[in-house]
Design a protein around this motif. Sequence first.
Motif, mmCIF file in Angstrom:
data_model
loop_
_atom_site.group_PDB
_atom_site.id
_atom_site.type_symbol
_atom_site.label_atom_id
_atom_site.label_comp_id
_atom_site.label_asym_id
_atom_site.label_seq_id
_atom_site.Cartn_x
_atom_site.Cartn_y
_atom_site.Cartn_z
ATOM 1 N N HIS A 7 45.610 42.144 50.707
ATOM 2 C CA HIS A 7 44.653 42.385 49.634
ATOM 3 C C HIS A 7 45.341 42.571 48.299
ATOM 4 O O HIS A 7 45.169 43.578 47.632
ATOM 5 C CB HIS A 7 43.774 43.588 49.980
ATOM 6 N N LEU A 8 46.119 41.604 47.928
ATOM 7 C CA LEU A 8 46.742 41.613 46.609
ATOM 8 C C LEU A 8 45.658 41.317 45.581
ATOM 9 O O LEU A 8 44.964 40.318 45.693
ATOM 10 C CB LEU A 8 47.811 40.515 46.566
ATOM 11 N N ARG B 22 46.209 40.700 39.205
ATOM 12 C CA ARG B 22 47.648 40.857 38.981
ATOM 13 C C ARG B 22 48.385 39.534 38.992
ATOM 14 O O ARG B 22 49.552 39.462 38.629
ATOM 15 C CB ARG B 22 48.230 41.795 40.038
ATOM 16 N N LEU B 23 47.706 38.480 39.445
ATOM 17 C CA LEU B 23 48.358 37.172 39.480
ATOM 18 C C LEU B 23 48.314 36.486 38.126
ATOM 19 O O LEU B 23 48.961 35.467 37.917
ATOM 20 C CB LEU B 23 47.680 36.287 40.529
ATOM 21 N N LEU B 24 47.519 37.020 37.207
ATOM 22 C CA LEU B 24 47.395 36.416 35.880
ATOM 23 C C LEU B 24 48.278 37.167 34.888
ATOM 24 O O LEU B 24 48.168 38.382 34.747
ATOM 25 C CB LEU B 24 45.937 36.464 35.414
ATOM 26 N N TRP C 237 46.033 34.402 30.533
ATOM 27 C CA TRP C 237 44.743 34.773 29.936
ATOM 28 C C TRP C 237 44.527 34.041 28.626
ATOM 29 O O TRP C 237 43.459 33.472 28.386
ATOM 30 C CB TRP C 237 44.694 36.291 29.685
ATOM 31 N N LEU C 238 45.569 34.046 27.800
ATOM 32 C CA LEU C 238 45.479 33.375 26.498
ATOM 33 C C LEU C 238 45.129 31.902 26.680
ATOM 34 O O LEU C 238 44.212 31.369 26.047
ATOM 35 C CB LEU C 238 46.816 33.527 25.753
ATOM 36 N N ARG D 230 49.247 33.398 44.321
ATOM 37 C CA ARG D 230 49.185 34.316 45.449
ATOM 38 C C ARG D 230 50.208 33.955 46.517
ATOM 39 O O ARG D 230 50.879 34.811 47.084
ATOM 40 C CB ARG D 230 47.770 34.269 46.030
ATOM 41 N N LEU D 231 50.309 32.640 46.788
ATOM 42 C CA LEU D 231 51.300 32.197 47.774
ATOM 43 C C LEU D 231 52.719 32.506 47.289
ATOM 44 O O LEU D 231 53.585 32.883 48.075
ATOM 45 C CB LEU D 231 51.150 30.695 48.031
ATOM 46 N N LEU D 232 52.925 32.343 45.976
ATOM 47 C CA LEU D 232 54.269 32.547 45.436
ATOM 48 C C LEU D 232 54.611 34.029 45.341
ATOM 49 O O LEU D 232 55.785 34.392 45.224
ATOM 50 C CB LEU D 232 54.373 31.900 44.051
#
Lengths: 148, 188
Positions: A21-22, A26-28, A33-34, B165-167
Motif C-alpha cells: 500500500h504505497l 508519493r510517486l509524483l 505535478w508541474l 510504483r514498480l520502480l
Amino acid sequence: MNERIPDGLRELLAHATAAGHLPWRRLLKPGDWLLLVCAAALVAASYPLLWRGGVADRAIVRRDGQLVTELALNIPRKYAVAGAIGTTVIEVQPGRARVLSDPGPRQYCVQQGWLTRANAVAICAPNHVTLQLAGRSGQNGAYDTLNY
Amino acid sequence: MTRSTIELPVTADDYRIARYAAAAIALTVAEAALPSPLPGIKPGLANIIVLVVLTRYGWTDAAWVSLLRVVAGSLVIGQFLAPGFFLALAGALCSLAVLALAQHLPPRVFGPVSASVLAAFAHIGGQIALARIWLVPHDGVFYLLPLFATAALVFGTINGLVAARLLAIPVTAAVTSPATPSSVKAAP
C-alpha cells in the motif's frame, strides 16, 4: 497457467503485489505535478482552439445570390430584406441568427429556427433570400453548406 | 526437437531484453482485446515496461524493448505491415526520441510520470503526423487532436504511476541475474 506468463511480466506482477500500500501521491515528484498541470492546461486549450471552426461569428444575407449585408453575431438586432415577393426579417442574437418572418407560402426557412454553426444556411427560396452563418475567414472554405 | 546446428552467442543483456520485450508484447496482445472508442486511443500498457527498462537499464535497452514490442506485437495480432503497424512504429520512434531527451531531466524533480506523459504526447504526435502525411490527405485529423491529447494525458499519467510504483520496489536478484540458458530452453 503461471508458466505461460513471460518471466519479465511475472516479475513485474510479483513486484506490484510486493509494493503493498504505497501511497500513489508519493510517486509524483514536484516536477511531475508541474508538468501535469501544464499538460492539462495545454489539452484544455486545444479544445476551443481546434473546435472553434464550427462557431459562427457573422451572418451573411444574400438576395439572388448577391450579398445584401453581413451582420456581426455579437449584437442583437433585426434586419429587413426586400425580396421578390415581400420582406424577409432576419433576427440576430449573440452567437445565432434566424429568419424571423418571411412571405413564402411554406415558411421552411422560418421553421428552421436558430442557426448556430458556421456554414449553416436557411434558404427562403420564394423570396430569393438566403441567410448563412460564417465562421472565421477561410476556415470552412471546404464546405458549401452544412445542415443539421 | 532437432538440435540447432547454429549456435548464436547470446549475452545476458540479450536475455534481459528478450524477457522485458516478452512482457511488453504480452501487454500489447492483452490490450488488443480491449474495445477502443476511437482507433488509436489505447492505454499503451507496454510503455510501462519501456519506462521501467529506461530507468533501470538505459535508453538503448528501452529502444530495443519498444521496437521489438512493435514488430513482434504486430506479428502476433496480425497487423504486421498494416497501417496500424506503421502508426505504432511512428509513435514508438517519436516517444523514444522524446525519452532520449527526457532521461536527462533532473531525477530529483522529475519522476517516471513526467517521462510517461511526455512520451505519450510524442506517441500521438508521431501517429497523427504520419496519419496526416500518409493516410488522411486533409487537415481533418487534427480535429481529433484534443481527444487524442486527453487520452495521452490520462493514460500517460496512469502508466507513469504504475511504472513509478514498480520502480519504487528495490530490484530483486531475479531481475538482475541473467537467465540461464536451460531455463530459457525449458519454456514452451
